[in-house]
Design a protein around this motif. Structure first.
Motif, PDB file in Angstrom:
ATOM      1  N   ILE B  76       0.828  -1.211   0.000  1.00 19.13           N
ATOM      2  CA  ILE B  76       0.000   0.000   0.000  1.00 19.13           C
ATOM      3  C   ILE B  76       0.861   1.259   0.000  1.00 19.13           C
ATOM      4  O   ILE B  76       0.540   2.237  -0.671  1.00 19.13           O
ATOM      5  N   PHE B  77       2.012   1.232   0.711  1.00 16.38           N
ATOM      6  CA  PHE B  77       2.806   2.472   0.729  1.00 16.38           C
ATOM      7  C   PHE B  77       3.377   2.805  -0.645  1.00 16.38           C
ATOM      8  O   PHE B  77       3.609   3.983  -0.949  1.00 16.38           O
ATOM      9  N   ALA B  79       1.656   1.919  -3.481  1.00 17.76           N
ATOM     10  CA  ALA B  79       0.442   2.324  -4.206  1.00 17.76           C
ATOM     11  C   ALA B  79       0.066   3.768  -3.895  1.00 17.76           C
ATOM     12  O   ALA B  79      -0.421   4.498  -4.758  1.00 17.76           O
ATOM     13  N   ARG B  80       0.290   4.187  -2.641  1.00 17.72           N
ATOM     14  CA  ARG B  80      -0.064   5.558  -2.272  1.00 17.72           C
ATOM     15  C   ARG B  80       0.752   6.570  -3.068  1.00 17.72           C
ATOM     16  O   ARG B  80       0.231   7.598  -3.498  1.00 17.72           O
ATOM     17  N   GLN B  81       2.051   6.288  -3.242  1.00 12.59           N
ATOM     18  CA  GLN B  81       2.878   7.198  -4.050  1.00 12.59           C
ATOM     19  C   GLN B  81       2.445   7.149  -5.513  1.00 12.59           C
ATOM     20  O   GLN B  81       2.358   8.171  -6.202  1.00 12.59           O
ATOM     21  N   MET B  83      -0.387   6.464  -6.937  1.00  9.15           N
ATOM     22  CA  MET B  83      -1.668   7.085  -7.288  1.00  9.15           C
ATOM     23  C   MET B  83      -1.659   8.606  -7.171  1.00  9.15           C
ATOM     24  O   MET B  83      -2.659   9.241  -7.473  1.00  9.15           O
ATOM     25  N   ARG B  84      -0.527   9.143  -6.771  1.00 11.07           N
ATOM     26  CA  ARG B  84      -0.377  10.598  -6.866  1.00 11.07           C
ATOM     27  C   ARG B  84      -0.241  11.014  -8.332  1.00 11.07           C
ATOM     28  O   ARG B  84      -0.447  12.174  -8.676  1.00 11.07           O
ATOM     29  N   ARG B  86      -1.643  11.500 -11.760  1.00  7.10           N
ATOM     30  CA  ARG B  86      -3.066  11.706 -12.028  1.00  7.10           C
ATOM     31  C   ARG B  86      -3.489  11.546 -13.476  1.00  7.10           C
ATOM     32  O   ARG B  86      -4.668  11.437 -13.765  1.00  7.10           O
ATOM     33  N   LYS B 168      10.344   9.949 -12.600  1.00  2.00           N
ATOM     34  CA  LYS B 168      10.302  10.309 -11.184  1.00  2.00           C
ATOM     35  C   LYS B 168      10.663   9.117 -10.298  1.00  2.00           C
ATOM     36  O   LYS B 168      11.337   9.265  -9.285  1.00  2.00           O
ATOM     37  N   ALA B 174      14.041   8.498  -5.337  1.00  2.00           N
ATOM     38  CA  ALA B 174      12.832   7.681  -5.165  1.00  2.00           C
ATOM     39  C   ALA B 174      13.046   6.571  -4.133  1.00  2.00           C
ATOM     40  O   ALA B 174      14.178   6.125  -3.900  1.00  2.00           O
ATOM     41  N   GLN B 175      11.944   6.107  -3.537  1.00  2.00           N
ATOM     42  CA  GLN B 175      12.038   4.991  -2.592  1.00  2.00           C
ATOM     43  C   GLN B 175      12.413   3.714  -3.356  1.00  2.00           C
ATOM     44  O   GLN B 175      11.845   3.414  -4.411  1.00  2.00           O
TER      45      GLN B 175
END
Lengths: 207, 207, 207, 207
Positions: B76-77, B79-81, B83-84, B86, B168, B174-175
């Motif tokens: 999820i962490f 996926a959260r990045q 879905m930023r 757009r 990016k 990036a992570q």
């Protein structure tokens, strides 16, 4: 810079309108450009805004010239739904760079095992802080923190996209916690863009 | 329907290209429309694509007619990045309607307290399942599950937006876990859109 | 690459579906990801698509994974309205680089002074060609050519955005010439995405 | 409502900044949310904004919270290029509902046959007005009016999208008439968002 309008939401969250531009007058300005017409009276302007929102298909572009910037504090699981809305701009507190604050959503209801839930969230933060001390990267250690943890973000959105978000998040199918934010923002919307907000309630929400 | 190209990522994730349309030929088609010109040779077409990506400012629109649909499984962490971003479309497994599967990311490294991390994630799932049994709504009980939990989504994205995401997410800032997904997708990108992918590496990534 | 489906529109225009991906199956795929459910039957799939489009607020994202690329030839005044739709991609013939072809829209009706209109359009092209010969830049000389002149573009659009365009351009308030294009594309939509097209007619257009 | 800043462009056009919100302070606000940091000094804030724009890949989202509303009057051929930029909002004078004003762009240079060009434009308006009197719909009669005719629109755009537009329209490959508008808006940008404008010139435009 306008005065900040703030509303508490859930147990520890909030929505705050930090700044906006345009409001109802921008809708009228945009519509008058299309028709190259002059405002004759406030009443005529109000009728114009209402007709634009009521008509089918709707004139979405005239509502895009009114823009809001909110500051929001909400559980991550609400933020995840929120950020699926794409016609707007976000900047969120990053748990890659910041250490997570020990703040998480606790449901208000008399749910069974509510204390166990709280103890587990506390244990998660204990372990999170321990792992960071042990040298884990914050961006990896955060993986154990639940999505009930509060986050904070800046949201810039135009009135059309805002109404789209409210329509979806005030629907009976929406998650209650998210709808609480939509209800708070609808109140603010009425304060700063009253003609459009009224028409939105009458023509969009009641459907 | 094209053949699915699949790559494993991290300990339990994947990226899968389910379908695509256009690829390099759509870029050439779009550019030829602007200039109303005919393809003279494969070499001329390749030079055209490379010039369009290299030029400054870049001709982004011609790359938008090539479209991909991926299936992604990631923490999820991540996926959260993700879905930023757009300018693309997502549909994600919903933990409002589905019960979470007991699958979460475990870092591969020899980190201290890795076992403690695993035990805590297991305890989270034990409690989550217990709360759901006790009658908590799934959408509220999920709040204790960490963002290391795996999610799954469908992602439809055009080549321009895909390159923006890769730029990016392949950047040194990036992570690492997210970059692993970008590296897997870059390989797939080379397989199905080779001319653009090559130019992307040479003109965008090396900067 | 799918077979091109082509329809003539107005006196000299057309719409051509050059390529598409996903269609109804992509909607089902996306919805099944959300609920992590399996297709049980074709009938169940059809009911699912219809429910998604009918529900209020609608689940737009599942319709975004179906993507079309059209080639369109239309008068500039139609293209100007068309390109106000922003959730899609365009590449258009450029009159900065190409010399304008002597092709313009002539209304079919028995309008008075129709011949005068034609003579004036011919005179515009005579002068345009003369100015270009005299060394005027094409991008400036084109200023005298009317918006009845035909242009051509490539349009990549997902099914949700396509339905939004059709809803607006099939409305009784739309310009007849533009609606002709929407009617042609609606026919093609029925051919390649029949379940969604049927639901679109029943639940959106009839309102 | 801020004071309107106005600049004349070409022979009869203009750009007018009617309203804006955020400016440099919104960029700083958004960035400080990400890092949950406090402003220490004006100098630190300026360095922050500059670093965000200079970094590669750039942090576009922080620049999206600063929003402008312009009123623009320009030839239709400029407006057609302008409206290809999609991450912003437009409302334009409609020649379906309004009668066209007899205003068109005349190139300033000593071009041969400049008088013939003017006579032809005048003849176009004579015929247009005649056709409308004869009962032609305005939306069809306008087809003979050239794209040199002036139009007017409202444009709401955030700072990131504005910089993207300026980068493309100030490039040496851009049409001179369009670049004139970009130069006027760049001046206004410097007046109201000086730190970002300065960094934009140094890090983006000089490339």
């Amino acid at each position: 810079m306008n005065e900040v309008i703030s509303k508490p939401v859930l147990d520890k969250g909030w929505v705050r309108l930090e700044e906006y531009m345009g409001a109802d007058s921008a809708v009228i300005r945009a519509a008058r450009i299309c028709y190259q017409s002059e405002s004759k009276s406030d009443d005529a302007d109000i009728r114009l805004v209402r007709r634009l929102l009521k008509s089918d298909p709707k004139h979405n572009t005239v509502f895009e010239h009114s823009v809001f910037r909110f500051n929001v504090k909400c559980p991550i699981f609400v933020a995840r739904q929120w950020m699926r809305h794409r016609i707007c701009s976000y900047n969120e507190k990053s748990l890659r760079y910041c250490t997570a604050d020990r703040e998480y959503y606790v449901p208000a209801d008399e749910l069974p095992d509510r204390e166990t839930y709280i103890q587990h969230m506390e244990a998660s933060f204990d372990l999170y802080e321990h792992l960071v001390e042990q040298g884990w990267k914050k961006e990896v250690a955060r993986g154990i923190l639940g999505t009930a943890v509060y986050t904070e973000f800046i949201w810039t959105v135009n009135a059309w996209s805002l109404m789209n978000w409210m329509e979806k998040r005030l629907d009976k199918s929406a998650q209650w916690e998210h709808a609480e934010y939509a209800r708070a923002i609808l109140e603010i919307f009425h304060q700063v863009m009253p003609v459009t907000a009224q028409a939105f309630e009458e023509f969009i929400l009641v459907k």
